[in-house]
Motif scaffolding. Structure first.
Motif, mmCIF file in Angstrom:
data_model
loop_
_atom_site.group_PDB
_atom_site.id
_atom_site.type_symbol
_atom_site.label_atom_id
_atom_site.label_comp_id
_atom_site.label_asym_id
_atom_site.label_seq_id
_atom_site.Cartn_x
_atom_site.Cartn_y
_atom_site.Cartn_z
ATOM 1 N N GLU A 66 0.821 -1.210 0.000
ATOM 2 C CA GLU A 66 0.000 0.000 0.000
ATOM 3 C C GLU A 66 0.858 1.265 0.000
ATOM 4 O OE1 GLU A 66 -3.199 0.076 -0.598
ATOM 5 O OE2 GLU A 66 -2.997 -2.110 -0.785
ATOM 6 N N THR A 67 2.030 1.205 0.632
ATOM 7 C CA THR A 67 2.940 2.353 0.579
ATOM 8 C C THR A 67 3.391 2.599 -0.853
ATOM 9 O OG1 THR A 67 3.747 2.000 2.829
ATOM 10 C CG2 THR A 67 5.155 3.283 1.361
ATOM 11 N N ARG A 99 1.919 1.748 -3.581
ATOM 12 C CA ARG A 99 0.790 2.240 -4.381
ATOM 13 C C ARG A 99 0.531 3.718 -4.099
ATOM 14 N NH1 ARG A 99 -2.831 -3.229 -3.607
ATOM 15 N NH2 ARG A 99 -2.166 -4.258 -5.550
ATOM 16 N N TYR A 100 0.649 4.096 -2.829
ATOM 17 C CA TYR A 100 0.422 5.501 -2.493
ATOM 18 C C TYR A 100 1.521 6.379 -3.081
ATOM 19 C CZ TYR A 100 -0.525 9.718 0.166
ATOM 20 O OH TYR A 100 -0.802 11.017 0.521
ATOM 21 N N SER A 149 0.893 7.148 -6.553
ATOM 22 C CA SER A 149 -0.221 8.076 -6.804
ATOM 23 C C SER A 149 0.185 9.541 -6.629
ATOM 24 C CB SER A 149 -1.377 7.762 -5.854
ATOM 25 O OG SER A 149 -1.088 8.194 -4.524
ATOM 26 N N PRO A 208 0.851 2.596 6.069
ATOM 27 C CA PRO A 208 -0.610 2.433 6.093
ATOM 28 C C PRO A 208 -1.170 1.797 7.359
ATOM 29 C CG PRO A 208 0.228 1.906 3.918
ATOM 30 C CD PRO A 208 1.430 2.107 4.796
ATOM 31 N N GLU A 238 -3.643 8.450 4.511
ATOM 32 C CA GLU A 238 -3.289 9.455 3.505
ATOM 33 C C GLU A 238 -3.318 10.866 4.102
ATOM 34 O OE1 GLU A 238 -5.317 9.088 -0.189
ATOM 35 O OE2 GLU A 238 -4.899 6.937 -0.399
#
Length: 682
Positions: A206-207, A209-210, A213, A403, A410
């Motif tokens: 998730e890190t 992916r963030y 983004s 996360p 976020e």
């Protein structure tokens, strides 16, 4: 070692492992252990072959995730109760005599996971031979000492390879395993994370992916505050960066976009990165700390259970051998070592705080071994400082949330970006007001509030020329990010009292009601409330804060000024998850161990107002001039009292008059009231 010889040794060990899977020459209960462990080593052989010929672009995410899970599943919390990596289970099944030793062997063999991904055939062969030699002992009635000696000579014989590679990984920028992944992967697709061989949890996925983004501008801003802090460390420390050629980048998997941007920015400074993995072998790791890049932690209890496995071989001969290897490798590579500028570290925070279970079955260092470890730390520090002088290197450190911190990840991340990029000039001006008051004092009195029973008086350095000299450093966002503290090296004599904090998270471990007493600046008592047994509590503090020293000096006293970070922690309910890097800025803090100026005490340092910071030594560090082995503790742990547990901080002047800096958790010194504005948002 000759490549053909390595290949031959590797193939011989592989064939022998296949035979162990079906042999019945070893009796139960040991047969199950050896067959399961042999199967694990053969699985690593399959991984080694797969990785060597893998098309990573074509590999599927689900397949890679399943492969990763299989490699680590045995030590994950859900399986750990019945894992041979669990000392309690190993002792229950294999007996109290061999259980701890075979559990340590099992842990050492698991290091082979990353060797398979790195293509380290020699390392895999060495592990296979270690396992087979011990297996052969169990084909008859084994003697404990015989088996232990095999492990002992494994450590002594191969520390030349393991320790040498560890040093070269730090200083040789041509060792590019991690750098190649970062520079040649599609960082928008998180499956690149599986290329390292590290455990990959949802945090890392998730890190990544963030990070993918975020706009490039944000990524470059995150990198710039970190790389610019490193550069400023050289400028403010009067050190010559132009003589340096390498910088060590340490990070947690998932932040590769930021790392890649920082590599480009360091290149503009003339620095190439060295990026090495956190130690995985008992020969290269230290305690539970992870010094280098790493993935997720599969099970922190597993790390804690095996933190002292070196007790199986740690003796005077091994220490002397290890020090000899260090000196030889540095001497052979002294030009490369001289070019090393220091570490640039990206920490993470937000994981569930960990309070370990202390297991009687886990291997522990003896008192003599603790002393040997401290001796090694001292001598190895001196060797390193000979080839990489402390007064010629610097560092920087920054921290980001992961996360696991919660559903507001976020939002928290954006707030941390703001915290890490606060206006340094504003803080510099306000902190100078505090320093001007502190410079008038001969001591500072710190008093807790409510249930916090801190009552500590810290003695200050006496200024010779107040117009040109100062006691406290005005710390803005350079080596230690975020901005927000003034700090000094206290005078030890006359520094007395008690430091108490209700809950704190240090070096990855949680402490409840931590209490440390000081007499003339040295720790005179300590304890906590983590366990029912008082001795278990004091042992826990000694092992993980004092690092087995009988006592430590108060190496630093500081006042944190980052009320923005404090309020963010309270607002999001994450203050107990803050790393010390941020937590130390959210109240007064006290570091036990070395001063902040270790190995560079003779380098003159100045505040933005031009005054020289003269409080760089204390009565312990000054011993470096005649007895360097007594001057450094090789540890520095900050303990912070949060503002809400703080009653008062008062400067005591020579004439007995007082200047109150903070009262009831708020800044009351005229000129510092702007620091209270964030409190009003609570």
């Amino acid at each position: 070692m000759d490549e053909m010889m390595v290949k031959e040794r590797y193939e011989l060990s592989r064939e022998r492992l296949k035979g162990i899977l079906t042999e019945e020459t070893v009796k139960e209960p040991y047969r199950d252990y050896f067959q399961k462990t042999a199967a694990f080593l053969l699985m690593l052989d399959e991984v080694y072959e797969k990785v060597a010929g893998r098309n990573w672009d074509a590999a599927g995410m689900d397949m890679l995730a399943e492969e990763n899970r299989k490699l680590y599943e045995d030590i994950l919390p859900a399986q750990y109760e019945h894992s041979y990596g669990n000392p309690a289970w190993a002792c229950k099944v294999l007996g109290e005599t061999f259980g701890p030793l075979l559990g340590a062997l099992y842990s050492e063999l698991r290091a082979g996971i990353v060797y398979a991904f790195e293509g380290q055939m020699e390392y895999l062969a060495i592990l296979g031979e270690l396992f087979i030699e011990i297996y052969n002992c169990f084909e008859e009635e084994p003697e404990y000492q015989t088996v232990k000696e095999i492990f002992y000579w494994y450590a002594n014989d191969y520390c030349e390879i393991f320790a040498a590679d560890r040093i070269l990984d730090q200083i040789d920028a041509d060792r590019t395993f991690a750098a190649d992944i970062i520079c040649h992967s599609d960082l928008n697709d998180p499956k690149y994370l599986y290329r390292y061989g590290e455990y990959v949890s949802e945090n890392e996925i998730e890190t990544a992916r963030y990070m993918a983004s975020l706009p490039e501008e944000t990524i470059r801003k995150m990198a710039e505050v970190y790389t610019e802090g490193f550069r400023k460390g050289f400028v403010l420390g009067n050190k010559d960066l132009s003589k340096k050629s390498t910088v060590n980048i340490r990070f947690k998997l998932g932040f590769e976009r930021v790392v890649k941007a920082s590599m480009e920015q360091f290149a503009d400074m003339g620095l190439r990165p060295t990026i090495y993995r956190a130690g995985v072998s008992v020969l290269t790791r230290r305690g539970t700390s992870r010094n280098g890049y790493c993935g997720g932690i599969p099970n922190p209890q597993y790390d804690y259970d095996h933190k002292d496995d070196q007790a199986l071989f740690l003796d005077k001969h091994y220490v002397e051998r290890r020090l000899e290897v260090m000196k030889t490798v540095y001497e052979q590579n002294k030009e490369m070592a001289a070019g090393f500028a220091g570490p640039a570290v990206m920490e993470v925070f937000g994981e569930t705080p960990f309070a370990p279970e202390k297991k009687a079955e886990a291997i522990a260092l003896s008192k003599k071994q603790e002393e040997l470890q401290l001796f090694f730390d001292s001598k190895s520090g001196q060797i390193t400082n000979t080839y990489i002088p402390g007064d010629e290197r610097s560092f920087t450190i920054i921290s980001w949330p992961v996360p696991e911190i919660g559903e507001q990840f976020e939002e928290i991340f954006q707030e941390v970006i703001r915290i890490n990029t606060l206006d340094s000039e504003l803080y510099s001006r306000v902190q100078q007001v505090l320093i001007d008051a502190l410079d008038q004092g001969e001591a500072v009195h710190i008093l807790g509030a409510g249930d916090n029973h801190t009552d500590l008086t810290v003695q200050l350095y006496r200024l010779g020329d107040p117009k040109k000299e100062t006691i406290f450093e005005n710390c803005v966002a350079d080596v230690n990010i975020p901005v927000g503290e003034v700090f000094t090296s206290p005078v030890l004599k006359g520094t007395n009292g008690v430091l108490h904090v209700s809950r704190v998270y240090l070096n990855g471990l949680q402490y409840r009601d931590l209490e440390v007493s000081f007499r003339d600046g040295m720790i005179s008592g300590y304890g906590c409330k983590n366990f029912e047994d008082e001795k278990a509590c004091s042992d826990y503090v000694k092992e993980n804060i004092l690092f087995n020293h009988d006592t430590l000096p108060l190496g630093e006293f500081a006042i944190g000024t980052n009320t923005t970070a404090y309020v963010a922690g309270r607002t999001f309910g994450i203050e107990d998850k803050y790393p010390i890097l941020i937590a130390e800025k959210t109240g007064p803090h006290f570091a036990v161990g070395d001063t902040c100026y270790s190995y560079s005490e003779d380098t003159k340092v100045y505040n933005p107002d031009g005054k020289e910071i003269v409080a760089r030594d204390n009565e312990v560090s000054i011993l470096r001039k005649e007895h360097p082995e007594q001057a450094y503790m090789h540890c520095h742990t900050d303990i912070t009292i949060p503002y809400d547990e703080l009653g008062e901080i008062t400067v005591i002047k020579q004439d007995g008059s007082k200047i109150v800096l903070l009262k009831d958790g708020r800044f009351v010194l005229p000129g510092t009231d702007i620091l209270n504005e964030p409190f009003d948002r609570l």
